[in-house]
Every structure is written in C-alpha cells, then in structure tokens.
Motif scaffolding. Sequence first.
Motif, PDB file in Angstrom:
ATOM      1  N   TYR A 108       2.495  -6.588  -9.459  1.00 22.20           N
ATOM      2  CA  TYR A 108       3.153  -5.454  -8.819  1.00 22.20           C
ATOM      3  C   TYR A 108       4.574  -5.779  -8.394  1.00 22.20           C
ATOM      4  O   TYR A 108       5.512  -5.020  -8.682  1.00 22.20           O
ATOM      5  CB  TYR A 108       2.338  -4.982  -7.609  1.00 22.20           C
ATOM      6  CG  TYR A 108       2.943  -3.755  -6.969  1.00 22.20           C
ATOM      7  CD1 TYR A 108       2.922  -2.528  -7.624  1.00 22.20           C
ATOM      8  CD2 TYR A 108       3.582  -3.826  -5.738  1.00 22.20           C
ATOM      9  CE1 TYR A 108       3.494  -1.407  -7.070  1.00 22.20           C
ATOM     10  CE2 TYR A 108       4.160  -2.705  -5.163  1.00 22.20           C
ATOM     11  CZ  TYR A 108       4.121  -1.500  -5.835  1.00 22.20           C
ATOM     12  OH  TYR A 108       4.703  -0.395  -5.286  1.00 22.20           O
ATOM     13  N   SER A 116      -5.490  -0.643 -11.611  1.00 27.61           N
ATOM     14  CA  SER A 116      -6.377   0.490 -11.351  1.00 27.61           C
ATOM     15  C   SER A 116      -7.226   0.207 -10.137  1.00 27.61           C
ATOM     16  O   SER A 116      -7.514   1.105  -9.339  1.00 27.61           O
ATOM     17  CB  SER A 116      -7.279   0.738 -12.562  1.00 27.61           C
ATOM     18  OG  SER A 116      -6.512   1.160 -13.662  1.00 27.61           O
ATOM     19  N   PRO A 189      -0.513  -0.893  -3.368  1.00 22.49           N
ATOM     20  CA  PRO A 189      -0.728   0.548  -3.517  1.00 22.49           C
ATOM     21  C   PRO A 189      -1.802   0.929  -4.528  1.00 22.49           C
ATOM     22  O   PRO A 189      -1.598   1.775  -5.390  1.00 22.49           O
ATOM     23  CB  PRO A 189       0.656   1.041  -3.965  1.00 22.49           C
ATOM     24  CG  PRO A 189       1.170  -0.092  -4.789  1.00 22.49           C
ATOM     25  CD  PRO A 189       0.689  -1.342  -4.098  1.00 22.49           C
ATOM     26  N   PHE A 190      -2.960   0.283  -4.429  1.00 25.09           N
ATOM     27  CA  PHE A 190      -4.084   0.652  -5.272  1.00 25.09           C
ATOM     28  C   PHE A 190      -5.381   0.281  -4.551  1.00 25.09           C
ATOM     29  O   PHE A 190      -5.370  -0.478  -3.575  1.00 25.09           O
ATOM     30  CB  PHE A 190      -4.011  -0.001  -6.653  1.00 25.09           C
ATOM     31  CG  PHE A 190      -3.489  -1.411  -6.681  1.00 25.09           C
ATOM     32  CD1 PHE A 190      -4.308  -2.493  -6.362  1.00 25.09           C
ATOM     33  CD2 PHE A 190      -2.175  -1.665  -7.040  1.00 25.09           C
ATOM     34  CE1 PHE A 190      -3.832  -3.785  -6.400  1.00 25.09           C
ATOM     35  CE2 PHE A 190      -1.681  -2.956  -7.085  1.00 25.09           C
ATOM     36  CZ  PHE A 190      -2.517  -4.023  -6.762  1.00 25.09           C
ATOM     37  N   PRO A 191      -6.508   0.833  -5.003  1.00 25.40           N
ATOM     38  CA  PRO A 191      -7.771   0.618  -4.288  1.00 25.40           C
ATOM     39  C   PRO A 191      -8.204  -0.847  -4.306  1.00 25.40           C
ATOM     40  O   PRO A 191      -8.025  -1.562  -5.302  1.00 25.40           O
ATOM     41  CB  PRO A 191      -8.769   1.487  -5.058  1.00 25.40           C
ATOM     42  CG  PRO A 191      -7.935   2.473  -5.802  1.00 25.40           C
ATOM     43  CD  PRO A 191      -6.657   1.771  -6.124  1.00 25.40           C
ATOM     44  N   SER A 215      -4.895  -3.261   0.873  1.00 24.40           N
ATOM     45  CA  SER A 215      -4.662  -1.977   0.209  1.00 24.40           C
ATOM     46  C   SER A 215      -3.991  -0.989   1.148  1.00 24.40           C
ATOM     47  O   SER A 215      -4.349  -0.894   2.323  1.00 24.40           O
ATOM     48  CB  SER A 215      -5.981  -1.377  -0.284  1.00 24.40           C
ATOM     49  OG  SER A 215      -5.761  -0.091  -0.845  1.00 24.40           O
ATOM     50  N   SER A 216      -3.046  -0.245   0.602  1.00 20.87           N
ATOM     51  CA  SER A 216      -2.420   0.832   1.372  1.00 20.87           C
ATOM     52  C   SER A 216      -3.001   2.189   0.991  1.00 20.87           C
ATOM     53  O   SER A 216      -2.570   3.227   1.504  1.00 20.87           O
ATOM     54  CB  SER A 216      -0.906   0.845   1.127  1.00 20.87           C
ATOM     55  OG  SER A 216      -0.625   1.111  -0.236  1.00 20.87           O
ATOM     56  N   THR A 217      -3.994   2.202   0.088  1.00 23.88           N
ATOM     57  CA  THR A 217      -4.558   3.475  -0.374  1.00 23.88           C
ATOM     58  C   THR A 217      -6.010   3.645   0.036  1.00 23.88           C
ATOM     59  O   THR A 217      -6.360   4.579   0.752  1.00 23.88           O
ATOM     60  CB  THR A 217      -4.427   3.617  -1.898  1.00 23.88           C
ATOM     61  OG1 THR A 217      -5.137   2.540  -2.531  1.00 23.88           O
ATOM     62  CG2 THR A 217      -2.964   3.582  -2.325  1.00 23.88           C
ATOM     63  N   SER A 218      -6.889   2.746  -0.401  1.00 28.07           N
ATOM     64  CA  SER A 218      -8.301   2.882  -0.049  1.00 28.07           C
ATOM     65  C   SER A 218      -8.995   1.533  -0.106  1.00 28.07           C
ATOM     66  O   SER A 218      -8.603   0.632  -0.851  1.00 28.07           O
ATOM     67  CB  SER A 218      -9.012   3.871  -0.989  1.00 28.07           C
ATOM     68  OG  SER A 218      -9.089   3.343  -2.295  1.00 28.07           O
ATOM     69  N   PRO A 252      -5.800   5.333 -11.042  1.00 27.93           N
ATOM     70  CA  PRO A 252      -4.410   4.889 -11.143  1.00 27.93           C
ATOM     71  C   PRO A 252      -4.317   3.591 -11.907  1.00 27.93           C
ATOM     72  O   PRO A 252      -5.314   2.957 -12.217  1.00 27.93           O
ATOM     73  CB  PRO A 252      -3.980   4.688  -9.692  1.00 27.93           C
ATOM     74  CG  PRO A 252      -5.252   4.333  -8.999  1.00 27.93           C
ATOM     75  CD  PRO A 252      -6.318   5.142  -9.685  1.00 27.93           C
ATOM     76  N   THR A 256       4.699   0.996 -13.141  1.00 30.19           N
ATOM     77  CA  THR A 256       5.341   1.967 -12.273  1.00 30.19           C
ATOM     78  C   THR A 256       6.834   1.942 -12.513  1.00 30.19           C
ATOM     79  O   THR A 256       7.389   0.933 -12.943  1.00 30.19           O
ATOM     80  CB  THR A 256       5.055   1.665 -10.800  1.00 30.19           C
ATOM     81  OG1 THR A 256       5.533   0.357 -10.503  1.00 30.19           O
ATOM     82  CG2 THR A 256       3.566   1.711 -10.530  1.00 30.19           C
TER      83      THR A 256
END
Length: 259
Positions: A108, A116, A189-191, A215-218, A252, A256
């Motif tokens: 990243y 993903s 930024p991913f699960p 994680s910042s998403t989930s 996802p 990016t």
Amino acid sequence: MRNSIASKWVKRYPSTRGPRLRLLCLPHAGGSAAFFHGWPPAFSDDIEVLVARYPGRHDRLNDPLMTSMDDFADALTTEILPFTDVPLAVFGHSMGASLAYEVALRLYREHNVALSALMVSGRTPPHLADRTFPDPDDVAAVLDEVRRLGGTDTALLEDPDLADLILPAILADFKVVAGYTPRASVALPFPVVAYVGDSDPDVDTATMSGWADASSTSFELQVFPGDHFYLVGQQTELTRNIGSRLRQSGLPGGRTPLS
C-alpha cells in the motif's frame, strides 16, 4: 501474458479460468508451502491460490536463509507485486500473519496496492510484544517449542538426517519472530479479519482483537475450536469461511490512484 508470471517465492495453483482474485497464503515459522496443499480445491474456479515458498526448505533448500522480518517482507513484496494485476487477499498464520501485515503495508505505502482483505491467524498484532517464543539461539528450547505447538511434523525432527535439513530454516524463522519488536499498527484502508483457536495456548481472543488497529475500514474476529494449529482440524470450516468472504460482491482491492 500475466498468466506466465513465475517466481521461486510463489507456488501457484492456477484457477480454471482467468482469476477474478488471488489469495496468497503465508506459512508459520518452520512451516512450508506444503502446509496449504489442501486449500486450493476449496475455492471457486475464479480464485487463484498462491502460497509463499520460504527460503531454506523443499525446492529452495539451498537458498540463503532470512533472519529479519523487514528483509523477508521486502523480498516477498517485490516478488508478489507482479501478481497484483487482479485484486489480492492475503492470509497468514502465526509468523505468517506478521509477514502478511508487513507485506500489506509495503504494497500500500510503496506501490499503491490495496488488498481485498488482510486475514491474520494465531498471532499477536504488531503493537504488542510476543513473549511466548524462546531464545532463537537456544536450539533445545526452540525444538521444545516446535514440539509443544505441533505445527511442524515433529517426527521429522527425530530423524537426525532430516533434522539436519529442516532445523536451519526453523531456527532462522524463530530469529525472524524474535527480532520483530513492537511497532505502532498502521490503520490500512481495507478489511482485516482475525482468526484464532479457542484453546490457543499463546494467543487469546483479546489479543487477536488488537488487530482491529490495523484497519481503518472494518475488522472481524472469527474463533474456531482448537489450539494454535486449529487450521488442521478446522480446514473445511476455515476455507469455507474465507471462500465466502472472497465471493462477496464489491470486494475492494487492486491498485489505487497515486496521490
């Protein structure tokens, strides 16, 4: 063609049709790609399974061993990058979970590749110290730990000739783990999904919950019956769980845009 990608670091189990997604599996300390040999048939035919081949074992028996997590992650990230032309998910167990996180971080930050999903199993998160591993220079203590956890076929260690072949890689992996000191978890930024056995002697559910910081998403914690190597007895249920996640629509992942 992308389908012709080859790497001594990666064992490929090609999908029967062009892959929609790839799943990279990272073994534990002392483990090898053979640990995941039964996984590929569990997934749909549009998922290509990749398994990391660590130095110092099987067909890489004579390759230089690695004793640093950063060196390990740098090398594997370089090797896996060509496989990110389609979305990539990563699953790592024990030492492989720490390595999975470090590879995800590098993909990243350095290459703008978002996974993903990052799936981690049976391992303390980056910001917590692991005090369960013995001194990697104490061979007897390392062997006792391997026997206690049971992840490597301990019968091999009782054969002096086979032990001479596999022991260097085990000791090198334990040095990788021992040198992996706590660091702040980066919220990616991913699960992130964490897996653990309910009777793991070293990693409990509270510890695994700490992976939420990655994680910042989930984040989700999944508990299975079993000890540190619950994966063996729960392979069917575990791969079914992972496969269900990989089949989700709108998953996802991928490159990016550069900012």
